[in-house]
Design a protein around this motif. Structure first.
Motif, mmCIF file in Angstrom:
data_model
loop_
_atom_site.group_PDB
_atom_site.id
_atom_site.type_symbol
_atom_site.label_atom_id
_atom_site.label_comp_id
_atom_site.label_asym_id
_atom_site.label_seq_id
_atom_site.Cartn_x
_atom_site.Cartn_y
_atom_site.Cartn_z
ATOM 1 N N THR A 9 -41.497 -80.638 -16.263
ATOM 2 C CA THR A 9 -40.240 -79.898 -16.132
ATOM 3 C C THR A 9 -39.057 -80.842 -15.986
ATOM 4 O OG1 THR A 9 -41.456 -78.126 -15.035
ATOM 5 C CG2 THR A 9 -39.058 -78.118 -14.818
ATOM 6 N N ILE A 12 -38.300 -82.516 -19.205
ATOM 7 C CA ILE A 12 -37.645 -81.650 -20.197
ATOM 8 C C ILE A 12 -36.167 -81.533 -19.867
ATOM 9 C CG2 ILE A 12 -37.418 -79.243 -20.909
ATOM 10 C CD1 ILE A 12 -40.469 -79.096 -20.945
ATOM 11 N N ASP A 72 -44.442 -81.901 -27.928
ATOM 12 C CA ASP A 72 -44.667 -80.469 -28.122
ATOM 13 C C ASP A 72 -45.894 -79.984 -27.359
ATOM 14 O OD1 ASP A 72 -42.463 -80.161 -29.625
ATOM 15 O OD2 ASP A 72 -43.462 -80.218 -31.573
ATOM 16 N N ARG A 75 -44.936 -79.326 -23.871
ATOM 17 C CA ARG A 75 -44.215 -78.062 -23.713
ATOM 18 C C ARG A 75 -45.162 -76.873 -23.717
ATOM 19 N NH1 ARG A 75 -38.509 -77.972 -24.694
ATOM 20 N NH2 ARG A 75 -37.909 -80.141 -24.997
ATOM 21 N N ARG A 79 -45.787 -74.155 -20.713
ATOM 22 C CA ARG A 79 -45.633 -72.703 -20.856
ATOM 23 C C ARG A 79 -46.930 -71.986 -20.475
ATOM 24 N NH1 ARG A 79 -41.167 -70.909 -23.485
ATOM 25 N NH2 ARG A 79 -42.227 -68.956 -23.975
ATOM 26 N N VAL B 105 -37.969 -74.052 -19.862
ATOM 27 C CA VAL B 105 -38.510 -73.791 -21.200
ATOM 28 C C VAL B 105 -38.287 -72.366 -21.671
ATOM 29 C CG1 VAL B 105 -40.272 -75.563 -20.979
ATOM 30 C CG2 VAL B 105 -40.821 -73.204 -20.382
ATOM 31 N N GLN B 191 -32.305 -75.171 -22.965
ATOM 32 C CA GLN B 191 -31.918 -76.579 -22.980
ATOM 33 C C GLN B 191 -30.503 -76.882 -22.490
ATOM 34 O OE1 GLN B 191 -34.479 -78.507 -22.578
ATOM 35 N NE2 GLN B 191 -35.155 -77.085 -24.145
#
Lengths: 198, 198
Positions: A9, A12, A72, A75, A79, B105, B191
DNA sequence: CGGGGCATGTAACCTGTTACATGATTAG
DNA sequence: CTAATCATGTAACAGGTTACATGCCCCG
């Protein structure tokens, strides 16, 4: 087991080095999760091994600075994990053990410790409220903003609760004993009472 | 490091075997501390080694039942420990990490999980309130009783807080998005927002 | 050229969790 | 006799903490 996902997190939100993450964990995430730099380095290595993040040497900076960014696969993993059910971790509050112990063996001078902690919680509460005023003064319609505010509010609720609790505890501990008793001056009241339920 | 002292306290309240302690930790102490039987056996052995407790085989019972009782050295150690200062252990709340991750996300279907946890906290709150009504209906002047009540109240405050928090979280998560956007249906809002302070 | 902050790690240890192992007693 | 419950443990591991080790670079 949420450290890896906390790191994902944070990465990101902004790609960073291990060092940066360690510093940021003292700020943006510290209300509810923290990690030492050792843990972070260890975990970053695992994340890379799992193919969830990628590191690249940052030539522009000094030292062997490595910047990590989320792939990816990372991510997707995040999720997946977010929706995964997980029971609340049971509390472990040392202070409660102390109170129980004090109840069992008689007054041990716990008041000063509680007073100290009350001050700590008041200070932390003030910090959170200052952050709230600075960053969340206007209510935003943006989902992400509102969620971040919510997490901060959890910190505020938590600290308020501890202030409230500390005050109640002090009220009891500072109360004069019903009959002090002239003779033996220690730990007489304790043994008679057993725990409430069973 | 308060398990040994939690055990000392429980043993002062009533001398017991490891098995009994494991059972009682699910009851009288479970609001704020718990331990598996493996931990308890391991720790009881250490306590005995330190000379804080003594064990004696209980012939009247089945199996190799060993009953532990606290020695004077153990009482002294407990009194010493109670007054020892100790900062509150930092929180580690996985749910907050999930909320942060969801904010980063985009929506991941966290509502059902939060609703589930709200129900859990409501149930636990009801249990605590029932115990309170049963065991602490009349306010007692006895110090030990009042402290035990206080600890239970901490559990009640805690569960209430989580209910309150869960409701706030649901309110945000269930809110309709401002503009859903006809085209790409995923993770667009996330984002743009960075963590509040830095 | 020396100290302080940047930056990354290793090693040892403690606590807590999970899984497994063992035997004694009692109820059906 | 057999299954359930009482009762005590061992082993392996994961997560987190503490202490230690190393090197770079910039400022004075």
């Amino acid at each position: 087991m949420s450290l890896p996902h906390a790191l994902l997190t944070a990465l990101i939100e902004r790609p960073s080095s291990g060092f940066d993450l360690a510093a940021r964990f003292d700020k943006s995430m510290a209300y509810f999760w923290q990690a030492s730099h050792q843990q972070i380095y260890r975990e970053l290595a695992r994340l890379e091994e799992s193919g969830w993040v990628r590191s690249s040497a940052d030539e522009s900076a000094r030292g062997g600075r490595k910047v990590y960014e989320v792939l990816d696969a990372g991510r997707e993993e995040l999720r997946r994990w977010v929706a995964e059910p997980a029971d609340p971790r049971p509390l472990r509050e040392e202070l409660m053990v102390r109170l129980r112990a004090d109840a069992a063996v008689g007054p041990c001078g716990l008041e000063s410790e509680i007073a100290r902690r009350l001050a700590l919680h008041q200070a932390q509460l003030a910090v959170y409220q200052a952050i709230e005023q600075r960053d969340f003064a206007a209510s935003s319609p943006q989902r992400a903003q509102r969620l971040q505010h919510l997490v901060l509010q959890a910190g505020i609720l938590m600290e308020s609760m501890w202030c409230e609790f500390s005050e109640r505890a002090l009220a009891i501990l500072n109360e004069p004993e019903p009959e002090p008793g002239p003779g033996s001056g220690e730990a007489v009241t304790a043994q008679s009472v057993n725990p409430p339920s069973s």
